[in-house]
Design a protein around this motif. Structure first.
Motif, PDB file in Angstrom:
ATOM      1  N   HIS A 146       0.195   2.724   5.738  1.00  8.17           N
ATOM      2  CA  HIS A 146      -0.335   3.019   4.472  1.00  8.17           C
ATOM      3  C   HIS A 146      -1.712   2.572   4.300  1.00  8.17           C
ATOM      4  O   HIS A 146      -2.056   1.539   4.814  1.00  8.17           O
ATOM      5  CB  HIS A 146       0.505   2.312   3.528  1.00  8.17           C
ATOM      6  N   THR A 147      -2.556   3.776   3.790  1.00  6.18           N
ATOM      7  CA  THR A 147      -3.925   3.391   3.751  1.00  6.18           C
ATOM      8  C   THR A 147      -4.137   2.151   3.100  1.00  6.18           C
ATOM      9  O   THR A 147      -5.446   1.510   3.534  1.00  6.18           O
ATOM     10  CB  THR A 147      -4.653   4.727   3.045  1.00  6.18           C
ATOM     11  N   ASP A 148      -3.404   2.007   2.068  1.00  7.47           N
ATOM     12  CA  ASP A 148      -3.951   0.810   1.104  1.00  7.47           C
ATOM     13  C   ASP A 148      -3.728  -0.626   1.780  1.00  7.47           C
ATOM     14  O   ASP A 148      -4.295  -1.576   1.661  1.00  7.47           O
ATOM     15  CB  ASP A 148      -3.077   0.591  -0.111  1.00  7.47           C
TER      16      ASP A 148
ATOM     17  N   LYS B  81      -6.782  -2.496   3.798  1.00  5.12           N
ATOM     18  CA  LYS B  81      -7.793  -3.109   2.470  1.00  5.12           C
ATOM     19  C   LYS B  81      -7.100  -4.602   2.263  1.00  5.12           C
ATOM     20  O   LYS B  81      -7.794  -5.428   2.039  1.00  5.12           O
ATOM     21  CB  LYS B  81      -8.219  -2.286   1.269  1.00  5.12           C
TER      22      LYS B  81
END
Length: 357
Positions: free
Chosen positions: A304-306, A309
């Protein structure tokens, strides 16, 4: 998703290979944003580790990683000038990550050869010249653009790019492939966004008769510089018609763990320097693909791209230890490692990523 283009002259077995591969097609519902066209098939990457991990974790389902194969329009002499379906061929092939080049090395009077005789090396060089000629035009335009910019003021990056393009142009003029050119790291970086046909990784599938496919002393007719895999596409097609249990028995009788198709898929992964890590739980056991050298936060971002971060740490268990001990057992035996942002993911890692909110 990784995309592999299948190319070759007419009547070499290209489309038969594609049709055989797509009999292994996975349920596309598992792969979001995926639209299947008639000439595209999404195929499961064989990995016996997943079943073992899923059994240990009593996972409800197994989700393998997958490759998208594209059956690209056949190529004929003069394709770079638009002969045959040349323009369609070239536009499709620019989009793929790597190429499987199917070349014929079997005799069959019922199957006409477009060049009249069986000569694998000649056929390969014919297609390589077409690709090189198509790239020459692109490289010329790019070089002119870079040199135009340099007149207004040079930068180091422009100089590296000019140097790289000149080296490549010289090789293409000889009808050779750009992937044979040695570039410095700085030169290579300048071409990352420039999709050249002849810089893509290529696996040559030599379509042989049944006896040659099982010959342990098989010698490639394409020379030492081309990565070649002998495959009897006719036999592979017949194997895929068998029920799964019969396929397994047939391969065991031949002393093989994997079919030729499965070996082909694995070779694609090796050539692209890809590795697999897994996430394992009661709901699913899933495989994920990353490039060799990928660090933990970037691997988490594949899920998941989140997650990239918000990455805090990764809990890693080598797959063998997970299969033997399970998650809690591995933790108790000290086989579970806690790794930070600089950890480089290894093939076969089972990962639990801890992320912030």
């Amino acid at each position: 998703m990784l995309q592999v283009g299948i190319v070759g002259l007419p009547n070499v077995g290209k489309s038969t290979l594609f049709k055989t591969l797509t009999k292994k097609q996975v349920d596309c519902a598992n792969f979001p944003f995926c639209t299947i066209e008639p000439n595209v098939g999404i195929v499961e990457v064989p990995d016996e580790r997943l079943k073992l991990l899923a059994t240990k974790a009593t996972s409800e389902k197994i989700l393998p990683t997958a490759i998208e194969f594209v059956d690209i329009a056949g190529l004929v002499k003069g394709a770079h000038k638009g002969e045959g379906l040349g323009n369609k061929f070239l536009s499709n092939i620019r989009e793929v990550d790597m190429i499987i080049h199917v070349v014929r090395n079997f005799e069959d009077t019922n199957v006409h050869h477009v060049e009249g005789t069986i000569d694998p090396l000649r056929d390969v060089e014919l297609i390589e010249i077409e690709l090189a000629m198509a790239d020459i035009s692109s490289v010329e335009k790019r070089l002119a653009l870079v040199q135009g910019k340099m007149k207004a003021g040079k930068t180091k990056e422009m100089e590296y790019e000019e140097s790289a393009l000149k080296k490549i142009f010289e090789v293409l003029e000889q009808g050779k492939m750009a992937n044979s050119v040695e570039l410095t790291e700085d030169e290579d970086k300048t071409l990352k966004d420039f999709p050249m046909l002849t810089r893509k990784p290529i696996l040559y599938v030599v379509n042989v008769d049944e006896s040659a496919a099982s010959d342990v002393n098989w010698k490639s007719p394409l020379g030492p510089d081309r990565l070649a895999l002998p495959l009897s596409i006719k036999v592979e097609s017949e194997i895929m018609e068998m029920p799964p249990e019969e396929q397994k028995e047939f391969l065991e009788a031949l002393g093989l763990k994997l079919s030729g198709l499965d070996r082909l898929i694995q070779k694609c992964y090796q050539l692209l320097e890809l590795i697999t890590f897994m996430t394992v739980g009661p709901k699913e056991c899933r495989a994920w693909t990353v490039k060799k050298g990928t660090k933990a936060p970037q691997a988490a971002g594949v899920i998941h791209t989140d997650f990239e971060k918000a990455f805090i740490r990764a809990e890693i268990i080598p797959w063998q230890d997970f299969v033997e001990l399970g998650e809690s057992g591995a933790r108790d035996k000290g086989k579970l490692r806690v790794e930070g942002k600089d950890y480089v993911i290894q093939d076969g890692d089972t990962c639990h990523f801890r992320v912030g909110v």
